[in-house]
Write a protein that holds these residues in place. Structure first.
Motif, PDB file in Angstrom:
ATOM      1  N   VAL A  65       0.843  -1.203   0.000  1.00 50.97           N
ATOM      2  CA  VAL A  65       0.000   0.000   0.000  1.00 50.97           C
ATOM      3  C   VAL A  65       0.872   1.246   0.000  1.00 50.97           C
ATOM      4  CG1 VAL A  65      -1.639   1.359   1.371  1.00 50.97           C
ATOM      5  CG2 VAL A  65      -1.990  -1.096   1.067  1.00 50.97           C
ATOM      6  N   LEU A  66       1.931   1.229   0.793  1.00 54.59           N
ATOM      7  CA  LEU A  66       2.815   2.392   0.889  1.00 54.59           C
ATOM      8  C   LEU A  66       3.541   2.653  -0.418  1.00 54.59           C
ATOM      9  CD1 LEU A  66       3.851   4.546   2.810  1.00 54.59           C
ATOM     10  CD2 LEU A  66       5.588   2.956   3.602  1.00 54.59           C
ATOM     11  N   THR A  67       4.091   1.610  -1.043  1.00 59.82           N
ATOM     12  CA  THR A  67       4.802   1.805  -2.311  1.00 59.82           C
ATOM     13  C   THR A  67       3.839   2.251  -3.412  1.00 59.82           C
ATOM     14  OG1 THR A  67       4.598  -0.567  -2.764  1.00 59.82           O
ATOM     15  CG2 THR A  67       6.660   0.195  -1.790  1.00 59.82           C
ATOM     16  N   THR A  68       2.614   1.722  -3.398  1.00 57.93           N
ATOM     17  CA  THR A  68       1.614   2.147  -4.380  1.00 57.93           C
ATOM     18  C   THR A  68       1.294   3.622  -4.234  1.00 57.93           C
ATOM     19  OG1 THR A  68       0.635  -0.058  -4.490  1.00 57.93           O
ATOM     20  CG2 THR A  68      -0.744   1.771  -5.210  1.00 57.93           C
ATOM     21  N   ALA A  69       1.232   4.108  -3.000  1.00 59.78           N
ATOM     22  CA  ALA A  69       0.920   5.513  -2.752  1.00 59.78           C
ATOM     23  C   ALA A  69       2.026   6.436  -3.241  1.00 59.78           C
ATOM     24  CB  ALA A  69       0.679   5.737  -1.263  1.00 59.78           C
ATOM     25  N   LEU A  70       3.280   5.947  -3.214  1.00 55.36           N
ATOM     26  CA  LEU A  70       4.411   6.803  -3.559  1.00 55.36           C
ATOM     27  C   LEU A  70       4.783   6.765  -5.036  1.00 55.36           C
ATOM     28  CD1 LEU A  70       6.714   6.074  -0.490  1.00 55.36           C
ATOM     29  CD2 LEU A  70       5.643   8.263  -1.042  1.00 55.36           C
ATOM     30  N   THR A  71       4.544   5.661  -5.705  1.00 54.93           N
ATOM     31  CA  THR A  71       4.969   5.524  -7.101  1.00 54.93           C
ATOM     32  C   THR A  71       3.850   5.918  -8.060  1.00 54.93           C
ATOM     33  OG1 THR A  71       4.408   3.174  -6.983  1.00 54.93           O
ATOM     34  CG2 THR A  71       6.705   3.766  -6.615  1.00 54.93           C
ATOM     35  N   PRO A  72       4.183   6.292  -9.299  1.00 49.40           N
ATOM     36  CA  PRO A  72       3.186   6.862 -10.213  1.00 49.40           C
ATOM     37  C   PRO A  72       2.081   5.892 -10.623  1.00 49.40           C
ATOM     38  CG  PRO A  72       5.421   7.385 -10.939  1.00 49.40           C
ATOM     39  CD  PRO A  72       5.546   6.375  -9.845  1.00 49.40           C
ATOM     40  N   ASN A  73       0.886   6.431 -10.727  1.00 51.54           N
ATOM     41  CA  ASN A  73      -0.251   5.734 -11.325  1.00 51.54           C
ATOM     42  C   ASN A  73      -0.774   6.653 -12.420  1.00 51.54           C
ATOM     43  OD1 ASN A  73      -2.655   4.586 -12.095  1.00 51.54           O
ATOM     44  ND2 ASN A  73      -3.510   4.425 -10.039  1.00 51.54           N
ATOM     45  N   TYR A  74      -0.352   6.409 -13.658  1.00 54.46           N
ATOM     46  CA  TYR A  74      -0.623   7.366 -14.726  1.00 54.46           C
ATOM     47  C   TYR A  74      -2.078   7.401 -15.167  1.00 54.46           C
ATOM     48  CZ  TYR A  74       4.322   8.300 -14.922  1.00 54.46           C
ATOM     49  OH  TYR A  74       5.591   8.682 -14.595  1.00 54.46           O
ATOM     50  N   ALA A  75      -2.874   6.449 -14.692  1.00 57.39           N
ATOM     51  CA  ALA A  75      -4.308   6.533 -14.969  1.00 57.39           C
ATOM     52  C   ALA A  75      -4.928   7.737 -14.272  1.00 57.39           C
ATOM     53  CB  ALA A  75      -5.000   5.252 -14.506  1.00 57.39           C
ATOM     54  N   LEU A  76      -4.253   8.242 -13.239  1.00 54.08           N
ATOM     55  CA  LEU A  76      -4.760   9.395 -12.503  1.00 54.08           C
ATOM     56  C   LEU A  76      -4.360  10.723 -13.131  1.00 54.08           C
ATOM     57  CD1 LEU A  76      -3.852   8.220  -8.870  1.00 54.08           C
ATOM     58  CD2 LEU A  76      -6.036   7.950 -10.056  1.00 54.08           C
ATOM     59  N   ALA A  77      -3.456  10.693 -14.109  1.00 55.51           N
ATOM     60  CA  ALA A  77      -2.815  11.920 -14.562  1.00 55.51           C
ATOM     61  C   ALA A  77      -3.494  12.602 -15.732  1.00 55.51           C
ATOM     62  CB  ALA A  77      -1.355  11.641 -14.928  1.00 55.51           C
ATOM     63  N   GLU A  78      -4.508  11.979 -16.319  1.00 55.42           N
ATOM     64  CA  GLU A  78      -5.099  12.556 -17.522  1.00 55.42           C
ATOM     65  C   GLU A  78      -6.133  13.626 -17.179  1.00 55.42           C
ATOM     66  OE1 GLU A  78      -6.033  10.517 -21.558  1.00 55.42           O
ATOM     67  OE2 GLU A  78      -7.893  10.479 -20.412  1.00 55.42           O
ATOM     68  N   GLN A  79      -5.762  14.870 -17.391  1.00 56.32           N
ATOM     69  CA  GLN A  79      -6.698  15.982 -17.230  1.00 56.32           C
ATOM     70  C   GLN A  79      -7.321  16.372 -18.570  1.00 56.32           C
ATOM     71  OE1 GLN A  79      -5.320  19.355 -14.952  1.00 56.32           O
ATOM     72  NE2 GLN A  79      -4.201  18.078 -13.499  1.00 56.32           N
ATOM     73  N   VAL A  80      -6.563  16.142 -19.658  1.00 55.33           N
ATOM     74  CA  VAL A  80      -7.054  16.442 -21.009  1.00 55.33           C
ATOM     75  C   VAL A  80      -6.880  15.189 -21.851  1.00 55.33           C
ATOM     76  CG1 VAL A  80      -6.838  17.900 -23.047  1.00 55.33           C
ATOM     77  CG2 VAL A  80      -6.383  18.867 -20.774  1.00 55.33           C
ATOM     78  N   SER A  81      -7.970  14.652 -22.346  1.00 56.48           N
ATOM     79  CA  SER A  81      -7.907  13.428 -23.142  1.00 56.48           C
ATOM     80  C   SER A  81      -7.220  13.676 -24.482  1.00 56.48           C
ATOM     81  CB  SER A  81      -9.325  12.902 -23.397  1.00 56.48           C
ATOM     82  OG  SER A  81      -9.314  11.872 -24.356  1.00 56.48           O
ATOM     83  N   PHE A  82      -6.528  12.646 -24.976  1.00 57.04           N
ATOM     84  CA  PHE A  82      -5.937  12.780 -26.317  1.00 57.04           C
ATOM     85  C   PHE A  82      -7.023  12.866 -27.380  1.00 57.04           C
ATOM     86  CE2 PHE A  82      -6.306   8.223 -25.641  1.00 57.04           C
ATOM     87  CZ  PHE A  82      -6.778   7.757 -26.857  1.00 57.04           C
ATOM     88  N   ASN A  83      -8.249  12.526 -27.013  1.00 52.85           N
ATOM     89  CA  ASN A  83      -9.384  12.645 -27.931  1.00 52.85           C
ATOM     90  C   ASN A  83     -10.145  13.960 -27.757  1.00 52.85           C
ATOM     91  OD1 ASN A  83      -9.208  10.141 -29.295  1.00 52.85           O
ATOM     92  ND2 ASN A  83     -10.057   9.098 -27.497  1.00 52.85           N
ATOM     93  N   ASP A  84      -9.646  14.847 -26.929  1.00 49.77           N
ATOM     94  CA  ASP A  84     -10.326  16.119 -26.691  1.00 49.77           C
ATOM     95  C   ASP A  84     -10.544  16.851 -28.019  1.00 49.77           C
ATOM     96  OD1 ASP A  84     -10.543  19.092 -26.047  1.00 49.77           O
ATOM     97  OD2 ASP A  84     -10.519  18.249 -24.026  1.00 49.77           O
ATOM     98  N   THR A  85     -11.755  17.319 -28.233  1.00 49.45           N
ATOM     99  CA  THR A  85     -12.095  17.929 -29.528  1.00 49.45           C
ATOM    100  C   THR A  85     -11.466  19.299 -29.728  1.00 49.45           C
ATOM    101  OG1 THR A  85     -14.145  18.812 -28.570  1.00 49.45           O
ATOM    102  CG2 THR A  85     -14.274  16.666 -29.691  1.00 49.45           C
ATOM    103  N   ASP A  86     -10.874  19.872 -28.690  1.00 45.59           N
ATOM    104  CA  ASP A  86     -10.271  21.206 -28.816  1.00 45.59           C
ATOM    105  C   ASP A  86      -8.818  21.164 -29.278  1.00 45.59           C
ATOM    106  OD1 ASP A  86     -12.584  22.460 -27.980  1.00 45.59           O
ATOM    107  OD2 ASP A  86     -11.980  22.506 -25.870  1.00 45.59           O
ATOM    108  N   ILE A  87      -8.240  19.965 -29.377  1.00 39.24           N
ATOM    109  CA  ILE A  87      -6.814  19.854 -29.706  1.00 39.24           C
ATOM    110  C   ILE A  87      -6.592  18.829 -30.803  1.00 39.24           C
ATOM    111  CG2 ILE A  87      -6.108  20.519 -27.364  1.00 39.24           C
ATOM    112  CD1 ILE A  87      -5.493  17.514 -26.886  1.00 39.24           C
ATOM    113  N   ILE A  88      -5.415  18.915 -31.421  1.00 39.49           N
ATOM    114  CA  ILE A  88      -4.952  17.903 -32.368  1.00 39.49           C
ATOM    115  C   ILE A  88      -3.557  17.473 -31.923  1.00 39.49           C
ATOM    116  CG2 ILE A  88      -4.321  17.398 -34.758  1.00 39.49           C
ATOM    117  CD1 ILE A  88      -6.295  19.520 -35.653  1.00 39.49           C
ATOM    118  N   ALA A  89      -3.396  16.182 -31.671  1.00 41.99           N
ATOM    119  CA  ALA A  89      -2.116  15.650 -31.206  1.00 41.99           C
ATOM    120  C   ALA A  89      -1.499  14.758 -32.271  1.00 41.99           C
ATOM    121  CB  ALA A  89      -2.306  14.865 -29.910  1.00 41.99           C
ATOM    122  N   SER A  90      -0.193  14.880 -32.447  1.00 42.38           N
ATOM    123  CA  SER A  90       0.533  14.066 -33.424  1.00 42.38           C
ATOM    124  C   SER A  90       1.980  13.936 -32.945  1.00 42.38           C
ATOM    125  CB  SER A  90       0.474  14.712 -34.816  1.00 42.38           C
ATOM    126  OG  SER A  90       1.053  16.016 -34.790  1.00 42.38           O
TER     127      SER A  90
END
Length: 315
Positions: A65-90
């Motif tokens: 539990v402690l190591t999970t709390a300290l190391t990255p979980n990138y599922a939590l990091a998405e504030q703007v989806s790569f599918n967001d209609t306001d942007i184009i990513a390449s």
């Protein structure tokens, strides 16, 4: 000239609360964050890090539990989806003859862009282009900038999908060539077809150092730099910095904060236009919303300041 507020850094903080998935607070001693910082920057290996965590007497918490709390979980990091209609990513490649020959990065632009726009170079930490840094690039595009986030691991196959491998890969690379790659990408963006010729740089941790380094190495190319908890450029070239700089520090980041008094003194001696902010009760990496070091209030304040700063100096 703009000067940041001055305050003394505390010697220690007893503990910090973070939330579990079921919204229960976990109290993590500051020592654990300090050990994670040492581990993430290669000062101790994983075995030593885990062994130290095992010495903490935290009621009701397992080591996992402690190591999970300290190391990255990138599922939590998405504030703007790569599918967001306001942007184009390449993706785009650039030449780096003095570095590793060729580079590649994540290019994100506003969908409604019709002409040219200010460019912002986004520099990752010491582990390659992970999902958090990609999300930062998308946040910049949502704010009206064209953002480019290179992956310094490109010639080794790119970010491998986890930070431990990425950190080892980046550590194996020639540091001088890495710096030359970032110098090359800054010049690439300055003359990019989408650029209004104004170029900013924002970086985190290792990327904070690169932001400082680019401001000193390419004062005629970098129009505004925002290092988050990064160490300064080498002393002989600090005198080249023209600014403006906006520098963000975590109050409990003893390693980076120890470099600030001498760096600030050089900036003052050279009449550099800078601001420096110290965020109370925060650890190194407080902007990274994928780890327990994340501080929502400080992160949002630092980011709003960053966007205003880039709007003022790049638009």
């Amino acid at each position: 000239m703009l000067f940041g507020k001055t305050q003394n850094f505390p010697n220690s903080v007893n503990e910090i609360n973070i939330m579990t998935k079921d919204d229960n607070p976990i109290q993590i001693p500051q020592e654990a964050f300090d050990w994670y910082d040492e581990y993430a920057h290669g000062d101790i290996d994983r075995r030593t890090f885990i062994a130290r965590l095992g010495t903490l007497a935290i009621a009701g918490l397992s080591l996992s539990v402690l190591t999970t709390a300290l190391t990255p979980n990138y599922a939590l990091a998405e504030q703007v989806s790569f599918n967001d209609t306001d942007i184009i990513a390449s993706y785009a490649e650039f030449d780096s003859p003095k570095g590793h020959g060729k580079g590649r990065g994540y290019l994100v632009k506003p969908r409604n862009l019709t002409g040219k726009a200010p460019m912002v170079l986004v520099v990752h930490e010491n582990r390659g282009l992970n999902p958090y840094i990609k999300d930062v690039a998308r946040r910049l595009a949502k704010a009206g900038f064209v953002a480019f986030a290179p992956d310094i691991l490109f010639t080794l196959g790119g970010y491998p999908g986890n930070d431990d491998e990425g950190r080892a890969m980046q550590k194996s690379m020639d540091r001088n060539k890495i710096e030359q790659d970032f110098i090359a990408v800054a010049n690439f963006l300055k003359s990019h077809e989408l650029s209004n010729t104004n170029l900013g740089v924002v970086g985190f941790c290792f990327g904070g150092y690169i932001s400082n380094m680019l401001a000193a190495t390419l004062p005629g190319v970098i129009d505004a730099a925002v290092p988050f908890y990064g160490t300064p450029a080498k002393e002989p070239i600090v005198k080249n910095i023209k600014g403006p700089l906006m520098i963000h520090f975590a109050e409990m980041d003893k390693r980076v904060n120890a470099t600030w008094p001498a760096y600030e003194n050089l900036l003052k001696q050279n009449n550099v236009d800078y601001q420096a902010f110290i965020y109370p009760d925060t650890n190194h990496g407080f902007h990274n919303d994928s780890t327990g070091r994340y501080n929502k209030e400080a992160s949002e304040l630092a980011w709003s300041r960053t966007i205003k700063f880039f709007n003022r100096h790049l638009s």
